[in-house]
Design a protein around this motif. Structure first.
Motif, mmCIF file in Angstrom:
data_model
loop_
_atom_site.group_PDB
_atom_site.id
_atom_site.type_symbol
_atom_site.label_atom_id
_atom_site.label_comp_id
_atom_site.label_asym_id
_atom_site.label_seq_id
_atom_site.Cartn_x
_atom_site.Cartn_y
_atom_site.Cartn_z
ATOM 1 N N CYS A 488 0.807 -1.218 0.000
ATOM 2 C CA CYS A 488 0.000 0.000 0.000
ATOM 3 C C CYS A 488 0.840 1.268 0.000
ATOM 4 C CB CYS A 488 -0.970 0.010 1.187
ATOM 5 S SG CYS A 488 -0.161 0.034 2.815
ATOM 6 N N GLU A 489 2.139 1.147 -0.007
ATOM 7 C CA GLU A 489 3.029 2.286 -0.041
ATOM 8 C C GLU A 489 4.072 2.072 -1.133
ATOM 9 O OE1 GLU A 489 2.959 5.113 1.613
ATOM 10 O OE2 GLU A 489 1.149 4.578 2.712
ATOM 11 N N PRO A 490 4.754 3.131 -1.576
ATOM 12 C CA PRO A 490 5.799 2.971 -2.602
ATOM 13 C C PRO A 490 6.865 1.970 -2.165
ATOM 14 C CG PRO A 490 5.305 5.287 -2.244
ATOM 15 C CD PRO A 490 4.576 4.526 -1.180
ATOM 16 N N ALA A 491 7.476 1.337 -3.131
ATOM 17 C CA ALA A 491 8.499 0.338 -2.838
ATOM 18 C C ALA A 491 9.585 0.938 -1.944
ATOM 19 C CB ALA A 491 9.113 -0.173 -4.142
ATOM 20 N N GLY A 492 9.949 0.164 -0.931
ATOM 21 C CA GLY A 492 11.009 0.606 -0.030
ATOM 22 C C GLY A 492 10.533 1.491 1.093
ATOM 23 N N ALA A 493 9.279 1.909 1.065
ATOM 24 C CA ALA A 493 8.775 2.782 2.125
ATOM 25 C C ALA A 493 8.698 2.011 3.431
ATOM 26 C CB ALA A 493 7.400 3.319 1.745
ATOM 27 N N ASN A 558 -4.665 9.579 6.733
ATOM 28 C CA ASN A 558 -4.112 8.619 5.787
ATOM 29 C C ASN A 558 -3.174 9.374 4.849
ATOM 30 O OD1 ASN A 558 -5.745 9.465 3.260
ATOM 31 N ND2 ASN A 558 -7.340 9.116 4.811
ATOM 32 N N PRO A 559 -2.352 8.647 4.095
ATOM 33 C CA PRO A 559 -1.352 9.334 3.254
ATOM 34 C C PRO A 559 -1.954 10.304 2.249
ATOM 35 C CG PRO A 559 -0.807 7.009 3.466
ATOM 36 C CD PRO A 559 -2.144 7.187 4.086
ATOM 37 N N THR A 560 -3.184 10.055 1.777
ATOM 38 C CA THR A 560 -3.780 10.943 0.772
ATOM 39 C C THR A 560 -4.379 12.193 1.386
ATOM 40 O OG1 THR A 560 -5.962 9.897 0.870
ATOM 41 C CG2 THR A 560 -4.324 8.910 -0.620
ATOM 42 N N THR A 562 -7.389 12.568 2.299
ATOM 43 C CA THR A 562 -8.809 12.674 1.969
ATOM 44 C C THR A 562 -9.629 11.850 2.953
ATOM 45 O OG1 THR A 562 -8.612 10.819 0.421
ATOM 46 C CG2 THR A 562 -8.337 13.035 -0.469
ATOM 47 N N PRO A 563 -10.844 12.296 3.268
ATOM 48 C CA PRO A 563 -11.667 11.542 4.225
ATOM 49 C C PRO A 563 -11.879 10.099 3.768
ATOM 50 C CG PRO A 563 -12.608 13.702 3.819
ATOM 51 C CD PRO A 563 -11.507 13.529 2.816
ATOM 52 N N SER A 564 -11.671 9.188 4.677
ATOM 53 C CA SER A 564 -11.779 7.764 4.339
ATOM 54 C C SER A 564 -12.068 6.978 5.604
ATOM 55 C CB SER A 564 -10.472 7.279 3.704
ATOM 56 O OG SER A 564 -10.473 5.874 3.564
ATOM 57 N N THR A 565 -12.697 5.811 5.430
ATOM 58 C CA THR A 565 -12.901 4.893 6.556
ATOM 59 C C THR A 565 -11.860 3.789 6.564
ATOM 60 O OG1 THR A 565 -14.466 3.553 5.284
ATOM 61 C CG2 THR A 565 -15.383 5.329 6.641
ATOM 62 N N ASP A 566 -10.851 3.877 5.694
ATOM 63 C CA ASP A 566 -9.780 2.873 5.677
ATOM 64 C C ASP A 566 -9.024 2.897 7.005
ATOM 65 O OD1 ASP A 566 -10.459 2.192 3.130
ATOM 66 O OD2 ASP A 566 -8.800 3.247 2.157
ATOM 67 N N LEU A 567 -8.523 1.733 7.387
ATOM 68 C CA LEU A 567 -7.788 1.625 8.639
ATOM 69 C C LEU A 567 -6.461 2.365 8.567
ATOM 70 C CD1 LEU A 567 -8.409 -2.167 9.375
ATOM 71 C CD2 LEU A 567 -9.648 -0.199 10.311
ATOM 72 N N THR A 568 -6.005 2.832 9.708
ATOM 73 C CA THR A 568 -4.706 3.497 9.802
ATOM 74 C C THR A 568 -3.606 2.443 9.783
ATOM 75 O OG1 THR A 568 -5.692 5.245 11.148
ATOM 76 C CG2 THR A 568 -3.292 5.062 11.168
ATOM 77 N N VAL A 569 -2.681 2.568 8.853
ATOM 78 C CA VAL A 569 -1.598 1.591 8.717
ATOM 79 C C VAL A 569 -0.432 2.056 9.576
ATOM 80 C CG1 VAL A 569 -0.074 0.396 7.109
ATOM 81 C CG2 VAL A 569 -2.375 1.055 6.388
#
Length: 830
Positions: A488-493, A558-560, A562-569
């Motif tokens: 869910c993040e850029p490679a190597g992040a 979240n990284p974007t 923007t409002p979201s119900t996605d879980l915090t990673v």
């Protein structure tokens, strides 16, 4: 709010202007009336001789006057009558009703004949003789109006039906949220009784009545009238009125009851038998007198009915409107309404669906099981009674929600609060549903604590790990460089926050080595941190989200941005840091119970319209979220929570197999238990709604709790409910996972007994504390076939399976007592 039936007043300024306007209105009405007479005579509507006075009064009808009358509308757009909608439990019993007008449409055959005769006799005894307009009453009305009165009288049943249809049409055109004032204005606009508009309205009714009688039978018109008329008390139509005033269907009405209802239609408010009993009785007796006069009833029947007091006839049934009537199911009811209103899968727009709910006569059958609902409500009120459960001056809250694995059906939903939408409601009442998301009328959610750990476990097993793998559970800080995000993040992040230093309950330290199974059963935070450190954080979040986990309220963390119900990673996700709803957790655990098949929660199983036709309803929305083997491995581990972990002692009655997980948030702000059998998944939450107040020191139902964990009160509440909910159902077992998911237990060496002392040495008959040589006892591995099985006690010289100990054996990995219960050391707070 019932609409007022009002008499209008003539418009105008001074008396002279009013008089001129009255004469002008009368002149136009006279010309239209002349046209009506001419047109009707040709059609055979008027009887010879009865037309003559009207014709003489207005002059000979010309082609213009006939054309004027014929130019009035001759067809009527009859909208579907506004009918009550009903929300039902899964077994078909009534939960709640919704209506703008409380009406139940029925065919004429389901109306008692005496009711049909009563309304015809008192309202229009020539109903079966005229053609929609009665000229006798018409002439009287014109003469009365010429003397300065309102346009009144002369209304046949057909004309009354026409007027009511026009009222329905006007009200149906209003938006769903129209105010009472808007509704009253719409009513007044189509029922105006004075001035030119009053004449035109009356003549339009005549024109439409004549046309209607050419198309419809008398019985059909009578049926339509009985279904549309206002019978007082907020009841429209004879069926709803009969149920309200007498607690019986219209087919069972007797003579005095029929006479009372027939009398109400003239003035529903003025003859209300509860508000104005004397006036109601006088009006009922007037109806009885008319029925006797027309020969419809005998003198004996008349006298017997008249002798009966109105109060003795009544059996008034309340007709509440909305979810408040649903009692403990009110929160579920509110969720159903919100889902129906907002979900486009049910067709139409939101405004149209709301109209259908309040006007469309829908029957909405839900998933709620009344027996399970009753058990849930009673058990949550018993365990955490709202009025006697407080901490730090605030009322403790509790909720319980059950989901059926394999379908997602919500079968029970309760909380220790009374449903109320009043802004002045006490602290023990609210309209906020603790069990659902904010978008469904719920709260902003609660941190789930260690009930999140099974999602880490599922990710561990999916990555090839096993339950008997060992991890380093010692308390330590994890540097940011040790965490990897993954897909869910850029490679190597990688995680770039400060080092994370998770603690166990009581800040005790875990063992440096423990099995995953033991870390699960005893909810060891540091053990789970070590597991998560070996997994991509994105994979953990993806596993949880595949099983429906999401925030109860959108946010921008979240990284974007923007409002979201996605879980915090983030690493701390294993301890359940995102606020979620209990329903979300119950549905996710139902996915474990269904061997990895996740089904979104569903509350509605069917909807039928007033015509009995089925409307579109989404079925179960299910998908295979995780593999069956992984799900069965999670269940295997969670069974140990109830048999040897943080919820020991809260297993189900009669040895019924179950699995579950305790959860306690930091500082004991919330306590959870979520568990399941193959047939039912249930989540229990306890906390202070809308507050971060700790539950430690709470006094609940007369008992003081110095320390609160998930296993303290939530798990016993879960057990009490589940035992009732599953009583009488067959016991079903879980499917065992493959051995690869379980893994191989690590060896635990048990000291062999010391050699017997030399003859004459020592005194006791037992083994010596140390060997004769003074060295340490020698540990010996078990011989083939001597390995102790889980749940058994290892004998001296045998190898005990992970998490067990035998006489003299090394302590079970992890050491210390369980995580979501008080412990001296090694306890995890989840």
């Amino acid at each position: 709010m019932p609409l007022r039936t009002t008499r209008g007043s003539a418009e105008g300024g001074d008396a002279g202007r009013s008089e001129r306007r009255r004469r002008t209105s009368l002149g136009r009405a006279a010309r239209l009336l002349a046209g009506f007479v001419a047109a009707s005579t040709g059609a055979g509507v008027l009887t010879a001789g009865l037309a003559a006075p009207a014709v003489i009064a207005v002059g000979q009808a010309s082609n213009d006057t006939v054309a004027g009358f014929d130019g009035l509308p001759a067809s009527l757009d009859q909208p579907a009558l506004s009918q009550q909608s009903r929300i039902l439990y899964a077994d078909g019993s009534l939960m709640a009703t919704f209506y703008y007008e409380d009406r139940i449409d029925v065919p004429l055959a389901q109306v008692a004949p005496v009711m049909q005769k009563a309304v015809v006799d008192i309202e229009d005894d020539r109903f079966y003789e005229h053609g929609g307009v009665d000229p006798r009453g018409l002439v009287r009305a014109v003469v009365d109006d010429a003397r300065g009165g309102d346009v009144q009288g002369a209304s046949t049943l057909t004309q009354q039906w026409i007027k009511n249809v026009q009222v329905e049409e006007a009200l149906a055109a209003l938006p769903p949220d129209a105010s009472a004032a808007d509704r009253q204005k719409a009513f007044d606009d189509v029922t105006v009784r004075s001035g030119l508009d009053g004449y035109v309205r009356k003549l339009r009714e005549m024109r439409l009545a004549i046309a209607a009688e050419k198309e419809l039978s008398k019985d059909q018109i009578l049926e339509d009238y009985l279904n549309i008329a206002n019978f007082g008390g907020g009841q429209y139509g004879v069926e709803a009125a009969s149920e309200h005033w007498f607690g019986k269907p219209a087919s069972q009405l007797d003579l005095p009851q029929a006479a009372l209802l027939a009398g109400l239609v003239q003035d529903p408010s003025g003859y209300d038998p509860v508000q104005h009993p004397q006036a109601a009785q006088q009006r009922r007796d007037t109806v009885l007198d008319r029925m006797l006069q027309l020969g419809t009833i005998s003198q004996a029947d008349h006298d017997a009915a008249e002798a009966l007091p109105v109060a003795q006839e009544l059996d008034v049934q309340p007709t509440p409107n909305g979810c408040a009537q649903a009692g403990s199911a009110a929160y579920f009811c509110d969720d159903v309404v919100t889902q129906f209103r907002t979900d486009d899968a049910f067709g139409g727009t939101q405004a149209q669906r709301l109209q259908e709910l309040y006007r469309g006569g829908l029957t909405i059958t839900t998933t709620l099981d009344p027996a399970k609902q009753r058990a849930a409500s009673e058990e949550v009120d018993r365990a955490v009674p709202a009025d006697s459960s407080t901490v730090a001056g605030q009322h403790v809250g509790a909720s319980i929600v059950s989901v059926q694995p394999g379908t997602g059906k919500v079968v029970a939903m309760a909380q220790d609060r009374t449903y109320s939408t009043s802004p002045d409601a006490p602290a023990t009442a609210t309209s906020v549903d603790f069990n659902t998301d904010r978008s469904s009328g719920g709260s902003s959610g609660f941190q789930p604590g260690s009930t999140f750990k099974p999602f880490v476990l599922a990710t561990w097993l999916a990555a090839g790990g096993s339950l008997y793998d060992t991890v380093d559970g010692s308390q330590r800080a994890f540097p940011d460089s040790s965490w990897q995000y993954g897909s869910c993040e850029p490679a190597g992040a990688h995680y770039t926050g400060p080092p994370w230093d998770p603690k166990n309950a009581g800040d005790g330290e875990g063992s440096s080595s423990m099995t995953v199974l033991h870390a699960t059963a005893d909810s060891i935070n540091t053990g789970y941190a070590a597991m998560e450190d070996q997994l991509p954080l994105c994979d953990v979040a993806a596993t949880a989200q595949a099983l429906g986990m999401h925030k109860a309220q959108p946010d921008s963390s979240n990284p974007t941005g923007t409002p979201s119900t996605d879980l915090t990673v983030t690493p701390a996700m294993t301890l359940g840091i995102d606020s979620v709803s209990p329903l979300t957790v119950a549905a996710a655990y139902a996915g474990f119970a269904a061997q990895g098949s996740y089904c979104a929660p569903m509350t509605i199983t069917s909807i039928t319209g007033a015509d009995g036709k089925a409307l579109p309803v989404p079925g179960p929305q299910c998908h295979q979220a995780i593999s069956q083997d992984v799900a069965n491995g999670v269940t295997y581990a969670l069974e140990h929570v109830l048999t040897e972990g943080t919820a020991t002692g809260d297993g189900l009655a009669d040895g019924r197999v179950a699995a579950g997980k305790t959860g306690t948030t930091d500082g004991s702000v919330a306590a959870w238990f979520t568990g399941y059998t193959p047939q039912l998944a249930t989540s229990v939450w306890i906390g202070v709604p809308g507050s971060s107040t700790s539950l430690n020191g709470a006094r609940i139902a007369g008992r003081y709790y110095p320390q609160m964990y998930g296993g303290t009160l939530a798990a016993p509440l879960w057990k009490a409910y589940m035992d009732r909910a599953l009583a009488g159902t067959p016991q079903q077992g879980f499917t065992d996972p493959p051995q690869s998911e379980i893994g191989t237990p690590p060896p635990v060496y048990v000291p062999a007994p010391a050699p017997a002392p030399a003859s004459g040495g020592g005194g006791g008959g037992g083994p010596a504390a140390t060997p004769a040589t003074g060295g340490s006892p020698t540990a010996q591995p078990a011989q083939p076939g001597q390995t102790a099985q889980p749940g058994q006690t290892a004998q001296p010289g045998q190898t005990a399976q992970g998490g067990q100990s035998g006489p003299g054996a090394a302590p079970a990995p992890g050491g210390g007592a369980a995580g979501d219960q008080p412990a001296a050391s090694g306890a995890a707070q989840g």
